[in-house]
Design a protein around this motif. Sequence first.
Motif, PDB file in Angstrom:
ATOM      1  N   GLU A 162     -19.810  -4.598  -5.606  1.00 33.89           N
ATOM      2  CA  GLU A 162     -20.728  -4.141  -4.594  1.00 33.89           C
ATOM      3  C   GLU A 162     -21.168  -3.547  -3.359  1.00 33.89           C
ATOM      4  OE1 GLU A 162     -24.068  -5.763  -6.428  1.00 33.89           O
ATOM      5  OE2 GLU A 162     -22.296  -4.420  -8.690  1.00 33.89           O
ATOM      6  N   GLN A 163     -19.896  -2.974  -2.546  1.00 37.11           N
ATOM      7  CA  GLN A 163     -20.684  -2.838  -1.537  1.00 37.11           C
ATOM      8  C   GLN A 163     -21.037  -3.695  -0.558  1.00 37.11           C
ATOM      9  OE1 GLN A 163     -21.986   1.353  -1.149  1.00 37.11           O
ATOM     10  NE2 GLN A 163     -21.196   2.152  -3.262  1.00 37.11           N
ATOM     11  N   GLU A 164     -20.673  -4.978  -0.871  1.00 34.69           N
ATOM     12  CA  GLU A 164     -20.944  -6.149   0.352  1.00 34.69           C
ATOM     13  C   GLU A 164     -19.334  -6.632   1.154  1.00 34.69           C
ATOM     14  OE1 GLU A 164     -23.309  -9.487  -1.414  1.00 34.69           O
ATOM     15  OE2 GLU A 164     -24.123  -7.559  -2.313  1.00 34.69           O
ATOM     16  N   TYR A 165     -18.634  -5.283   1.635  1.00 35.03           N
ATOM     17  CA  TYR A 165     -17.910  -5.907   2.363  1.00 35.03           C
ATOM     18  C   TYR A 165     -17.724  -7.013   2.810  1.00 35.03           C
ATOM     19  CZ  TYR A 165     -17.243  -1.402   0.605  1.00 35.03           C
ATOM     20  OH  TYR A 165     -17.127   0.465  -0.203  1.00 35.03           O
ATOM     21  N   ASN A 166     -18.642  -7.551   3.614  1.00 32.38           N
ATOM     22  CA  ASN A 166     -18.371  -8.782   4.582  1.00 32.38           C
ATOM     23  C   ASN A 166     -18.637  -9.789   3.813  1.00 32.38           C
ATOM     24  OD1 ASN A 166     -17.763  -7.107   7.016  1.00 32.38           O
ATOM     25  ND2 ASN A 166     -20.170  -6.769   7.400  1.00 32.38           N
ATOM     26  N   GLU A 167     -19.359  -9.772   2.767  1.00 30.38           N
ATOM     27  CA  GLU A 167     -19.402 -10.648   1.902  1.00 30.38           C
ATOM     28  C   GLU A 167     -17.812 -10.622   1.139  1.00 30.38           C
ATOM     29  OE1 GLU A 167     -20.595 -14.630   0.399  1.00 30.38           O
ATOM     30  OE2 GLU A 167     -21.632 -12.565   1.540  1.00 30.38           O
ATOM     31  N   ALA A 168     -17.333  -9.734   0.869  1.00 31.85           N
ATOM     32  CA  ALA A 168     -16.024  -9.946  -0.273  1.00 31.85           C
ATOM     33  C   ALA A 168     -15.347 -10.587   1.338  1.00 31.85           C
ATOM     34  CB  ALA A 168     -15.574  -8.347  -0.332  1.00 31.85           C
ATOM     35  N   LEU A 169     -14.987 -10.200   2.334  1.00 34.66           N
ATOM     36  CA  LEU A 169     -13.616 -10.406   3.154  1.00 34.66           C
ATOM     37  C   LEU A 169     -14.225 -12.243   3.408  1.00 34.66           C
ATOM     38  CD1 LEU A 169     -13.472  -7.708   5.516  1.00 34.66           C
ATOM     39  CD2 LEU A 169     -12.129  -8.569   4.401  1.00 34.66           C
ATOM     40  N   LYS A 170     -15.560 -12.760   3.201  1.00 36.39           N
ATOM     41  CA  LYS A 170     -15.628 -13.968   3.464  1.00 36.39           C
ATOM     42  C   LYS A 170     -14.406 -14.225   2.338  1.00 36.39           C
ATOM     43  CE  LYS A 170     -20.119 -14.527   5.009  1.00 36.39           C
ATOM     44  NZ  LYS A 170     -22.212 -15.198   4.561  1.00 36.39           N
ATOM     45  N   HIS A 171     -14.020 -14.634   1.315  1.00 33.28           N
ATOM     46  CA  HIS A 171     -13.287 -15.227   0.185  1.00 33.28           C
ATOM     47  C   HIS A 171     -11.993 -14.620  -0.099  1.00 33.28           C
ATOM     48  CE1 HIS A 171     -17.313 -17.051  -0.962  1.00 33.28           C
ATOM     49  NE2 HIS A 171     -17.373 -15.245  -0.811  1.00 33.28           N
ATOM     50  N   THR A 172     -11.511 -13.493   0.939  1.00 33.42           N
ATOM     51  CA  THR A 172     -10.828 -12.555   1.037  1.00 33.42           C
ATOM     52  C   THR A 172      -9.543 -12.911   2.497  1.00 33.42           C
ATOM     53  OG1 THR A 172     -11.078 -10.612   1.017  1.00 33.42           O
ATOM     54  CG2 THR A 172     -11.230 -11.315  -1.135  1.00 33.42           C
ATOM     55  N   ASN A 173      -9.987 -12.747   3.475  1.00 34.22           N
ATOM     56  CA  ASN A 173      -9.614 -12.488   4.734  1.00 34.22           C
ATOM     57  C   ASN A 173      -8.671 -12.978   5.038  1.00 34.22           C
ATOM     58  OD1 ASN A 173      -9.924 -10.761   6.901  1.00 34.22           O
ATOM     59  ND2 ASN A 173     -10.566 -11.803   7.647  1.00 34.22           N
ATOM     60  N   SER A 174      -8.856 -15.015   4.400  1.00 32.41           N
ATOM     61  CA  SER A 174      -7.452 -16.033   4.625  1.00 32.41           C
ATOM     62  C   SER A 174      -6.772 -15.440   3.856  1.00 32.41           C
ATOM     63  CB  SER A 174      -7.888 -16.941   4.639  1.00 32.41           C
ATOM     64  OG  SER A 174      -8.418 -17.196   3.157  1.00 32.41           O
ATOM     65  N   GLY A 175      -6.477 -15.180   3.039  1.00 32.60           N
ATOM     66  CA  GLY A 175      -5.126 -13.940   2.544  1.00 32.60           C
ATOM     67  C   GLY A 175      -4.674 -15.184   1.400  1.00 32.60           C
ATOM     68  N   GLY A 176      -3.272 -15.236   1.641  1.00 35.65           N
ATOM     69  CA  GLY A 176      -2.613 -16.922   1.180  1.00 35.65           C
ATOM     70  C   GLY A 176      -1.970 -16.697  -0.090  1.00 35.65           C
ATOM     71  N   THR A 177      -2.088 -14.984  -0.684  1.00 39.09           N
ATOM     72  CA  THR A 177      -1.328 -13.982  -1.352  1.00 39.09           C
ATOM     73  C   THR A 177      -1.092 -12.848  -1.246  1.00 39.09           C
ATOM     74  OG1 THR A 177      -2.869 -13.649  -2.740  1.00 39.09           O
ATOM     75  CG2 THR A 177      -2.165 -16.703  -3.839  1.00 39.09           C
ATOM     76  N   MET A 178       0.126 -12.264  -1.712  1.00 41.41           N
ATOM     77  CA  MET A 178      -0.025 -10.778  -1.911  1.00 41.41           C
ATOM     78  C   MET A 178      -1.031  -9.842  -2.210  1.00 41.41           C
ATOM     79  SD  MET A 178       3.479 -10.433  -0.485  1.00 41.41           S
ATOM     80  CE  MET A 178       3.480  -8.877  -0.222  1.00 41.41           C
ATOM     81  N   GLU A 179      -1.505 -10.705  -3.505  1.00 46.27           N
ATOM     82  CA  GLU A 179      -2.627  -9.600  -3.665  1.00 46.27           C
ATOM     83  C   GLU A 179      -3.925  -9.772  -2.779  1.00 46.27           C
ATOM     84  OE1 GLU A 179      -4.291  -8.091  -8.213  1.00 46.27           O
ATOM     85  OE2 GLU A 179      -3.668 -10.129  -7.970  1.00 46.27           O
ATOM     86  N   LEU A 180      -4.400 -10.608  -2.011  1.00 48.01           N
ATOM     87  CA  LEU A 180      -5.204 -11.005  -1.541  1.00 48.01           C
ATOM     88  C   LEU A 180      -5.435 -10.245  -0.316  1.00 48.01           C
ATOM     89  CD1 LEU A 180      -5.862 -15.021  -2.077  1.00 48.01           C
ATOM     90  CD2 LEU A 180      -7.368 -12.877  -1.997  1.00 48.01           C
ATOM     91  N   HIS A 181      -3.825 -10.262   0.435  1.00 42.89           N
ATOM     92  CA  HIS A 181      -3.932  -9.115   0.916  1.00 42.89           C
ATOM     93  C   HIS A 181      -3.435  -7.848   0.659  1.00 42.89           C
ATOM     94  CE1 HIS A 181      -2.298 -12.546   4.511  1.00 42.89           C
ATOM     95  NE2 HIS A 181      -1.328 -12.617   3.231  1.00 42.89           N
ATOM     96  N   ALA A 182      -3.469  -7.323   0.103  1.00 41.82           N
ATOM     97  CA  ALA A 182      -3.848  -6.166  -0.699  1.00 41.82           C
ATOM     98  C   ALA A 182      -5.104  -6.000  -0.661  1.00 41.82           C
ATOM     99  CB  ALA A 182      -2.658  -6.103  -2.408  1.00 41.82           C
ATOM    100  N   LEU A 183      -5.723  -7.104  -1.579  1.00 42.05           N
ATOM    101  CA  LEU A 183      -7.523  -6.509  -1.360  1.00 42.05           C
ATOM    102  C   LEU A 183      -8.032  -6.048  -0.345  1.00 42.05           C
ATOM    103  CD1 LEU A 183      -9.465  -6.261  -3.051  1.00 42.05           C
ATOM    104  CD2 LEU A 183      -9.845  -8.431  -3.259  1.00 42.05           C
ATOM    105  N   ASN A 184      -7.648  -6.905   0.652  1.00 38.28           N
ATOM    106  CA  ASN A 184      -8.619  -6.565   2.260  1.00 38.28           C
ATOM    107  C   ASN A 184      -7.684  -5.363   2.830  1.00 38.28           C
ATOM    108  OD1 ASN A 184      -8.965  -9.332   2.717  1.00 38.28           O
ATOM    109  ND2 ASN A 184      -7.207 -10.130   3.364  1.00 38.28           N
ATOM    110  N   VAL A 185      -6.708  -4.739   2.692  1.00 37.01           N
ATOM    111  CA  VAL A 185      -6.424  -3.606   2.796  1.00 37.01           C
ATOM    112  C   VAL A 185      -7.047  -2.620   2.188  1.00 37.01           C
ATOM    113  CG1 VAL A 185      -5.082  -1.750   2.815  1.00 37.01           C
ATOM    114  CG2 VAL A 185      -3.591  -3.844   2.930  1.00 37.01           C
ATOM    115  N   GLN A 186      -7.770  -2.636   1.273  1.00 35.33           N
ATOM    116  CA  GLN A 186      -8.973  -1.974   0.399  1.00 35.33           C
ATOM    117  C   GLN A 186     -10.154  -1.941   0.613  1.00 35.33           C
ATOM    118  OE1 GLN A 186      -8.132  -2.577  -3.982  1.00 35.33           O
ATOM    119  NE2 GLN A 186      -7.355  -1.199  -4.369  1.00 35.33           N
ATOM    120  N   ILE A 187     -10.525  -3.169   1.138  1.00 35.89           N
ATOM    121  CA  ILE A 187     -11.030  -3.689   1.704  1.00 35.89           C
ATOM    122  C   ILE A 187     -11.852  -2.419   2.729  1.00 35.89           C
ATOM    123  CG2 ILE A 187     -13.413  -5.354   2.392  1.00 35.89           C
ATOM    124  CD1 ILE A 187     -12.443  -6.812   0.093  1.00 35.89           C
ATOM    125  N   PHE A 188     -10.897  -2.947   3.672  1.00 34.17           N
ATOM    126  CA  PHE A 188     -10.982  -2.403   5.229  1.00 34.17           C
ATOM    127  C   PHE A 188     -10.883  -0.818   4.988  1.00 34.17           C
ATOM    128  CE2 PHE A 188      -8.930  -7.177   6.756  1.00 34.17           C
ATOM    129  CZ  PHE A 188     -10.755  -7.044   7.426  1.00 34.17           C
TER     130      PHE A 188
END
Length: 306
Positions: A162-188
């Motif tokens: 949806e290109q709502e990157y700040n909203e996406a990071l609210k749920h992913t930025n704390s990480g916790g798994t490798m894929e969440l970190h990988a998704l953070n890389v994509q978002i940034f």
Amino acid sequence: MLAAISPSSNFFHSTIEEEAEADTKPLVFFSRALDLDRPNHHEAAVMAAIPDFLFGLRNSFYLGAYQAAINNSDIPNLPADDALERDVLVHRSYIALGSYQLVINEIDSSAPTALQAVKLLALYLSENKEAAISSLQEWLSDAAVSNNPILRLIAGTIYMYEQEYNEALKHTNSGGTMELHALNVQIFIKMHRSDYAEKQLKIMQQIDEDHTLTQLANAWLDLAMGGSKVQEAYLIFQDFSEKYQMTGTILNGKAVCCMHMNRFDEAESLLLEALNKDAKDAETLANLAVCSLHLGKPSSRYLNYY
């Protein structure tokens, strides 16, 4: 990154030029992109010398071998947590292959939160966007389930689409798994914040430098940074092509590196090989359109697929 840590993403062709614009199938990492029902399962398994029965299945998913992931998912005597992760990966693989309705039909209301989250992604991608986002917001407001890693991953993926990157990071930025970190890389990277993407990559490298997702994230960032880094990205995809089954994900990765290095003939060859594997893959078609423009060839044959 991640549907498939697949995904999902128009990152490859959009980093070359905006000459060919098209909606792309999710890189159901994205990303095409998992140790999602318990944090850092992979690295914990390595440290404790516990057999990782899902290593091959995860790797197939990460690298875009979705049918292989499905075909090799019948693993006997899995512990309950591993069985759930297996089911999540299988259904995300079906999503990556475009079988949205199959996933919607197979996951009922009694399924665990992780599978319910995967169903939301299938609903979203099947053009039931409003209903999917409404249900997602309801789940995220429930304190009992809102911290589920798969749910957070799906939330990040949908909001990234949806290109709502700040909203996406609210749920992913704390990480916790490798894929969440990988998704953070994509978002940034999509936010043109390579500095923050690099910080996420360093976290992944500290956890497991050789993890497939770490290597993929490294290649994405190298492509985003450009210059001499492109050759490093190419070597990562080349290493994947020597170790694992050749997939559209690997072929597109190598091809985009070649385009960055003005090796368009080589890129076209790689992309045509990818097209033979999946004639409707949006990433491949978009990259072929860009490549054709640079080679002075007609691109309409690829754009007409969309």
